[in-house]
Enzyme design. Structure first.
Site, PDB file in Angstrom:
ATOM      1  N   GLU A 117       0.840  -1.190   0.000  1.00  0.00           N
ATOM      2  CA  GLU A 117       0.000   0.000   0.000  1.00  0.00           C
ATOM      3  C   GLU A 117       0.876   1.241   0.000  1.00  0.00           C
ATOM      4  O   GLU A 117       2.085   1.171   0.244  1.00  0.00           O
ATOM      5  CB  GLU A 117      -0.968   0.016   1.193  1.00  0.00           C
ATOM      6  CG  GLU A 117      -2.131  -0.945   1.023  1.00  0.00           C
ATOM      7  CD  GLU A 117      -3.179  -0.811   2.116  1.00  0.00           C
ATOM      8  OE1 GLU A 117      -3.051   0.091   2.967  1.00  0.00           O
ATOM      9  OE2 GLU A 117      -4.120  -1.615   2.119  1.00  0.00           O
ATOM     10  N   HIS A 134      -9.173  10.928   3.329  1.00  0.00           N
ATOM     11  CA  HIS A 134      -8.800   9.843   2.423  1.00  0.00           C
ATOM     12  C   HIS A 134      -8.906  10.347   0.988  1.00  0.00           C
ATOM     13  O   HIS A 134      -9.880  11.013   0.632  1.00  0.00           O
ATOM     14  CB  HIS A 134      -9.703   8.629   2.632  1.00  0.00           C
ATOM     15  CG  HIS A 134      -9.157   7.372   2.054  1.00  0.00           C
ATOM     16  ND1 HIS A 134      -9.135   7.123   0.703  1.00  0.00           N
ATOM     17  CD2 HIS A 134      -8.596   6.283   2.641  1.00  0.00           C
ATOM     18  CE1 HIS A 134      -8.589   5.939   0.484  1.00  0.00           C
ATOM     19  NE2 HIS A 134      -8.258   5.414   1.641  1.00  0.00           N
ATOM     20  N   ARG A 188      -1.043   9.797   2.268  1.00  0.00           N
ATOM     21  CA  ARG A 188      -2.430  10.185   2.036  1.00  0.00           C
ATOM     22  C   ARG A 188      -2.633  11.697   2.033  1.00  0.00           C
ATOM     23  O   ARG A 188      -3.421  12.221   1.240  1.00  0.00           O
ATOM     24  CB  ARG A 188      -3.334   9.561   3.110  1.00  0.00           C
ATOM     25  CG  ARG A 188      -3.629   8.102   2.872  1.00  0.00           C
ATOM     26  CD  ARG A 188      -4.534   7.567   3.960  1.00  0.00           C
ATOM     27  NE  ARG A 188      -4.896   6.185   3.668  1.00  0.00           N
ATOM     28  CZ  ARG A 188      -5.589   5.414   4.499  1.00  0.00           C
ATOM     29  NH1 ARG A 188      -5.985   5.901   5.675  1.00  0.00           N
ATOM     30  NH2 ARG A 188      -5.884   4.176   4.173  1.00  0.00           N
ATOM     31  N   HIS A 240     -11.703  11.075   7.000  1.00  0.00           N
ATOM     32  CA  HIS A 240     -11.531   9.640   7.219  1.00  0.00           C
ATOM     33  C   HIS A 240     -11.050   9.289   8.624  1.00  0.00           C
ATOM     34  O   HIS A 240     -11.577   8.367   9.239  1.00  0.00           O
ATOM     35  CB  HIS A 240     -10.539   9.107   6.184  1.00  0.00           C
ATOM     36  CG  HIS A 240     -10.348   7.630   6.210  1.00  0.00           C
ATOM     37  ND1 HIS A 240     -11.393   6.742   6.025  1.00  0.00           N
ATOM     38  CD2 HIS A 240      -9.233   6.866   6.379  1.00  0.00           C
ATOM     39  CE1 HIS A 240     -10.932   5.505   6.080  1.00  0.00           C
ATOM     40  NE2 HIS A 240      -9.637   5.547   6.312  1.00  0.00           N
ATOM     41  N   ARG A 250      -1.623   9.725   9.164  1.00  0.00           N
ATOM     42  CA  ARG A 250      -1.544   8.295   9.445  1.00  0.00           C
ATOM     43  C   ARG A 250      -1.114   7.506   8.218  1.00  0.00           C
ATOM     44  O   ARG A 250      -1.652   7.694   7.125  1.00  0.00           O
ATOM     45  CB  ARG A 250      -2.898   7.772   9.939  1.00  0.00           C
ATOM     46  CG  ARG A 250      -2.900   6.263  10.179  1.00  0.00           C
ATOM     47  CD  ARG A 250      -4.180   5.809  10.842  1.00  0.00           C
ATOM     48  NE  ARG A 250      -5.353   5.951   9.994  1.00  0.00           N
ATOM     49  CZ  ARG A 250      -5.717   5.102   9.032  1.00  0.00           C
ATOM     50  NH1 ARG A 250      -4.953   4.050   8.757  1.00  0.00           N
ATOM     51  NH2 ARG A 250      -6.821   5.308   8.347  1.00  0.00           N
TER      52      ARG A 250
END
Length: 531
Positions: free
Chosen positions: A124, A239, A283, A347, A382
């Site tokens: 990811e 997000h 992100r 998010h 995060r």
């Protein structure tokens, strides 16, 4: 209860991964304690249940990706978190990860496996190696939560109360003495010498969000009223890819991890203009880049193109992402043949109730774990798939502290060490008499305290938030309490964002020169109190 004793009565609020694991661990390690687990709605209604993406962890030697290590995972976490990551928290998270995955397997979690029976590991964004585990392809949260719920319901030492809403904690002489719960239309008081806030996040602060309706900042507001310190409230993660349809359902990070790219309305890939890692940048970078691109073009959304993933094997998308395949089809899209419209959406809140590495807050007997807490582990942004792991790791550590009798506050509580906003518990503006509704608040926060911020917008938001009032005390449904908590959280977030004049991670201000920083330092508290 005094320091050095285990809790005799423990209340845990929240049934995501953090609350469920805390309850199970407490039942096994504190067999003499009365353990009550509160579910605000049904046991299944949590951010965890709705999580599509995986859980990041470095497995033992022989099961991990070649060359990977928990130290590498920690470095990725720190790098993604900007200049705010608490290095000690990141190391604790990543070093404990393998053991917590084992505990999931012991609880019956159905983690995906390769053909040879080994746990399947995927890549990811912003991870340096494949280390993401999944359940059901893109239904990881549901798979993990289902296993933990089953285990909780089989545990005789846990009393489970569904549709039981924690409205406040009772504090006497600076220590937790109980919990106030709204259940069945009436208020009940549960005696407790320890309370764990595992209440999740606050996505309902924003007009566009990926969170379920229960994510209303309850833990932060309850802790604030109890006099607990908070931290990093300006850092809210958006997000990059929610489907641009009503409800903004999430399109998992894992889709870009498999190779999907972002396109503009002309069909051109644009992320390479903004960051060398393009779609696999952190992100905050991807979300901010999308919003800046939309501002330049005047358009509503960009497009996620996953067509190439199924070019050699048309069934790949349906097999790898069965939930998303059904979701896109439900909304009239065939993502095997066309790009799908996506926009950033609120998010995850990196900020929250300030804790040490064992979930302890500045109020004795009050613990916070999961998204409601802020150890500083996520810094200003995060890293993908670290949230489920965070819930497991710090829930385990919180119970470890209780088992050892280490309940007393360990955080600094100097009155002189306050956040530049100057706010302290009970000192927020009380608001005037103007009523508000949730949609108005969500729109205000999206417009003025969202992905891109500036001084003028934050001043506008603060002025309007301070003009609104909570509902009358004689109208106290769960919805009323939620709205009051959202208003409190919105005021706190806007005050913190106004006080931080520089751009950092997910907090981006157009009136601050330069790009947000991405180096590590220890997390700074939002407010420290002597409770």
């Amino acid at each position: 209860m005094t320091s050095g004793r285990q809790p005799e009565s423990l209340v845990i609020a929240g049934t995501g991964i953090a609350g469920l694991h805390a309850a199970l661990t407490a039942a096994r390690q504190l067999p003499a304690a009365r353990i009550t687990l509160l579910a605000k709605s049904s046991l299944q209604e949590s951010n965890t249940w709705h999580a599509q993406g995986g859980i990041a962890a470095v497995l033992p030697q022989g099961q991990r990706s070649a060359g990977d290590s928990w130290q590498a995972h920690a470095r990725d976490t720190i790098r993604a978190g900007g200049s705010r990551t608490n290095t000690a928290a990141a190391e604790a998270l990543c070093q404990d990860g393998g053991a917590r995955v084992r505990s999931l397997l012991e609880s019956g979690a159905p983690l995906d496996r390769d053909a040879d029976g080994s746990l399947s590991l995927t890549m990811e964004a912003a991870h340096s190696a494949p280390r993401i585990l999944h359940s059901g392809g893109d239904a990881t949260g549901q798979g993990l939560a289902s296993a933990l719920i089953d285990a909780v319901l089989k545990e005789p030492g846990i009393t489970v109360l569904q549709y039981a809403y924690l409205t406040d904690v009772v504090v006497r002489a600076g220590k937790i003495a109980g919990a106030t719960v709204l259940m069945g239309g009436s208020v009940q008081h549960i005696p407790a010498d320890a309370v764990v806030l595992a209440t999740g996040g606050a996505g309902q602060l924003y007009e566009r969000n990926t969170n379920p309706e229960v994510a209303t900042a309850d833990g932060v507001a309850i802790a604030w009223r109890a006099g607990a310190a908070l931290a990093d409230l300006e850092f809210f993660q958006f997000h990059p890819t929610s489907l641009d349809v009503p409800g903004n359902p999430l399109i998992s990070e894992a889709v870009r991890g498999e190779g999907a790219v972002l396109l503009d309305s002309a069909g051109e890939r644009f992320m390479t203009e903004y960051h060398p890692d393009a779609e696999l940048a952190p992100r905050d970078v991807v979300s901010r880049s999308i919003m800046r691109h939309l501002q330049r073009t005047g358009e509503r959304h960009v497009y996620l193109d996953a067509r190439a993933l199924g070019r050699n094997r048309p069934e790949f998308l349906a097999e790898r992402f069965p939930t998303l395949d059904g979701l896109t089809a439900k909304h009239g899209f065939d993502w095997t043949t066309e790009p799908i419209p996506v926009v950033p959406a609120a998010h995850y809140w990196m900020g929250g109730v300030r804790t040490d590495l064992y979930g302890r807050t500045s109020v004795e007997g009050l613990f916070a774990v999961g998204e409601a807490a802020c150890t500083g582990v996520h810094g200003a942004n995060r890293l993908a798939s670290n949230s489920l792991l965070e819930g497991l790791v710090f829930a385990e550590r919180a119970v470890e502290a209780m088992t050892s009798g280490l309940i007393a506050q360990q955080l600094e509580t100097s009155d002189s060490a306050t956040h530049p906003a100057g706010l302290r518990p009970h000192e927020l503006p009380e608001g005037r008499t103007t009523p508000f509704n949730r949609h108005e608040l969500q729109h205000l926060m999206w417009e003025h305290a969202g992905v891109i911020r500036n001084s003028a917008g934050l001043e506008t938001a603060a002025r309007q938030l301070n003009a609104w009032s909570a509902l009358a005390q004689d109208s106290r449904t769960v919805r009323d309490h939620e709205d009051e908590n959202l208003l409190t959280a919105a005021r706190l977030l806007v005050a913190a964002a106004a006080a931080r004049e520089d751009s950092c991670g997910a907090h981006y201000r157009t009136d601050s020169p330069g790009e947000p920083t991405h180096t590590a330092e220890t997390s700074r508290p939002y407010a420290r109190t002597s409770a």
